[in-house]
Design a protein around this motif. Structure first.
Motif, PDB file in Angstrom:
ATOM      1  N   ALA A 105      41.915 -43.377  87.372  1.00  0.00           N
ATOM      2  CA  ALA A 105      42.935 -42.368  87.103  1.00  0.00           C
ATOM      3  C   ALA A 105      43.205 -42.317  85.610  1.00  0.00           C
ATOM      4  O   ALA A 105      42.841 -43.220  84.862  1.00  0.00           O
ATOM      5  CB  ALA A 105      44.228 -42.712  87.855  1.00  0.00           C
ATOM      6  N   GLY A 106      43.838 -41.243  85.163  1.00  0.00           N
ATOM      7  CA  GLY A 106      44.259 -41.175  83.773  1.00  0.00           C
ATOM      8  C   GLY A 106      43.371 -40.381  82.854  1.00  0.00           C
ATOM      9  O   GLY A 106      43.680 -40.229  81.678  1.00  0.00           O
ATOM     10  N   SER A 111      41.672 -43.820  80.830  1.00  0.00           N
ATOM     11  CA  SER A 111      41.321 -44.214  82.186  1.00  0.00           C
ATOM     12  C   SER A 111      41.916 -45.574  82.544  1.00  0.00           C
ATOM     13  O   SER A 111      41.944 -46.496  81.725  1.00  0.00           O
ATOM     14  CB  SER A 111      39.798 -44.262  82.333  1.00  0.00           C
ATOM     15  N   VAL A 194      47.837 -41.372  94.397  1.00  0.00           N
ATOM     16  CA  VAL A 194      47.321 -41.439  93.026  1.00  0.00           C
ATOM     17  C   VAL A 194      47.026 -40.030  92.518  1.00  0.00           C
ATOM     18  O   VAL A 194      47.411 -39.658  91.400  1.00  0.00           O
ATOM     19  CB  VAL A 194      46.055 -42.320  92.963  1.00  0.00           C
ATOM     20  N   ALA A 195      46.334 -39.223  93.342  1.00  0.00           N
ATOM     21  CA  ALA A 195      45.992 -37.857  92.943  1.00  0.00           C
ATOM     22  C   ALA A 195      47.247 -37.014  92.719  1.00  0.00           C
ATOM     23  O   ALA A 195      47.325 -36.226  91.773  1.00  0.00           O
ATOM     24  CB  ALA A 195      45.105 -37.213  94.006  1.00  0.00           C
ATOM     25  N   GLU A 198      48.816 -37.938  89.442  1.00  0.00           N
ATOM     26  CA  GLU A 198      48.040 -37.411  88.320  1.00  0.00           C
ATOM     27  C   GLU A 198      48.332 -35.918  88.120  1.00  0.00           C
ATOM     28  O   GLU A 198      48.434 -35.446  86.990  1.00  0.00           O
ATOM     29  CB  GLU A 198      46.545 -37.622  88.579  1.00  0.00           C
ATOM     30  N   ARG A 201      51.559 -35.374  86.168  1.00  0.00           N
ATOM     31  CA  ARG A 201      51.721 -35.917  84.820  1.00  0.00           C
ATOM     32  C   ARG A 201      51.734 -34.813  83.786  1.00  0.00           C
ATOM     33  O   ARG A 201      50.979 -33.850  83.889  1.00  0.00           O
ATOM     34  CB  ARG A 201      50.591 -36.897  84.503  1.00  0.00           C
ATOM     35  N   ALA A 210      46.075 -35.811  79.338  1.00  0.00           N
ATOM     36  CA  ALA A 210      47.296 -36.239  79.996  1.00  0.00           C
ATOM     37  C   ALA A 210      47.962 -37.341  79.199  1.00  0.00           C
ATOM     38  O   ALA A 210      47.317 -38.225  78.666  1.00  0.00           O
ATOM     39  CB  ALA A 210      46.966 -36.747  81.402  1.00  0.00           C
ATOM     40  N   PHE A 212      49.897 -40.658  78.858  1.00  0.00           N
ATOM     41  CA  PHE A 212      50.051 -41.861  79.686  1.00  0.00           C
ATOM     42  C   PHE A 212      51.168 -42.734  79.148  1.00  0.00           C
ATOM     43  O   PHE A 212      51.166 -43.013  77.977  1.00  0.00           O
ATOM     44  CB  PHE A 212      48.737 -42.625  79.714  1.00  0.00           C
TER      45      PHE A 212
END
Length: 212
Positions: A105-106, A111, A194-195, A198, A201, A210, A212
């Motif tokens: 993710a990220g 990531s 998780v999706a 994301e 965000r 994105a 973080f």
């Protein structure tokens, strides 16, 4: 007894059920002496295809040597399902080759790896890694970790202790044989969360990456 009143189950010999006992490692985590982040195999980016294939072969060989055919097929079916959800596997380098079903993710420049469980094919246990999830969005949110625990505990044969919400409680690998479909549902929920996180965000307009 106070512990019983707080929900700790005991066996016929008056001992706390194994799933509710705290190990020396658990106690060290609770007092702030956690395992260094850099020592965790699943924090590393995707391995090379050759390394992954080698790890997968070692893991499956140990699984077949130590578990029943029903457990083997249950575990492999769950791992195939995980890949269908967009995840991949990371394998440990210890004598017992563990498996970490992992999702990235990220984005490319930020990531991070998230993995809900660690599977140990020889000892026959599965750890739910709340200890590491609590430092990884979106599961740094305690209610979300608690929701993950509740979903696992709804599966027959899994009993994760409330007191281990910040630790790495485990359940027997046999659960994959009898309740693989239920476990797949939990992992599908994990990937969905998780999706969803994301998608929510914010984005940095200058870099189009994105934040973080």
């Amino acid at each position: 007894m106070i512990l019983e009143a707080e929900g700790v189950p005991f066996d016929e010999n008056g001992r706390a059920r194994k799933s509710h006992r705290l190990s020396a490692v658990d106690l060290s985590v609770l007092v702030g002496k956690e395992i260094p982040e850099e020592s965790l195999p699943a924090t590393v980016a995707r391995s090379s295809e050759e390394a992954r294939a080698s790890g997968a072969a070692r893991f499956e060989a140990l699984l077949r040597e130590n578990q029943t055919p029903e457990v083997v097929e249950g575990v492999l079916a769950v791992l195939r399902f995980w890949e269908e959800q967009g995840g991949h596997q990371v394998y440990g380098k210890g004598e017992e080759t563990s498996c970490f079903p992992t999702v990235d993710a990220g984005g490319t420049n930020a990531s991070r790896a998230l993995w809900p469980i660690a599977i140990y094919p020889a000892s026959g246990t599965v750890e739910v890694v709340f200890q590491y999830l609590k430092r990884r969005p979106p599961f740094d949110d305690e209610p979300l970790r608690r929701a993950l625990m509740e979903r696992f505990n709804a599966v027959d044969g899994i009993d994760l202790a409330e007191a281990r919400l910040d630790l790495r409680p485990s359940f027997p690998l046999e659960a994959f044989a009898a309740h693989g479909e239920d476990i797949r549902a939990v992992l599908e929920w994990f990937v969905h969360e998780v999706a969803l996180a994301e998608a929510r965000r914010p984005f940095d307009e200058d870099s189009a990456q994105a934040v973080f």
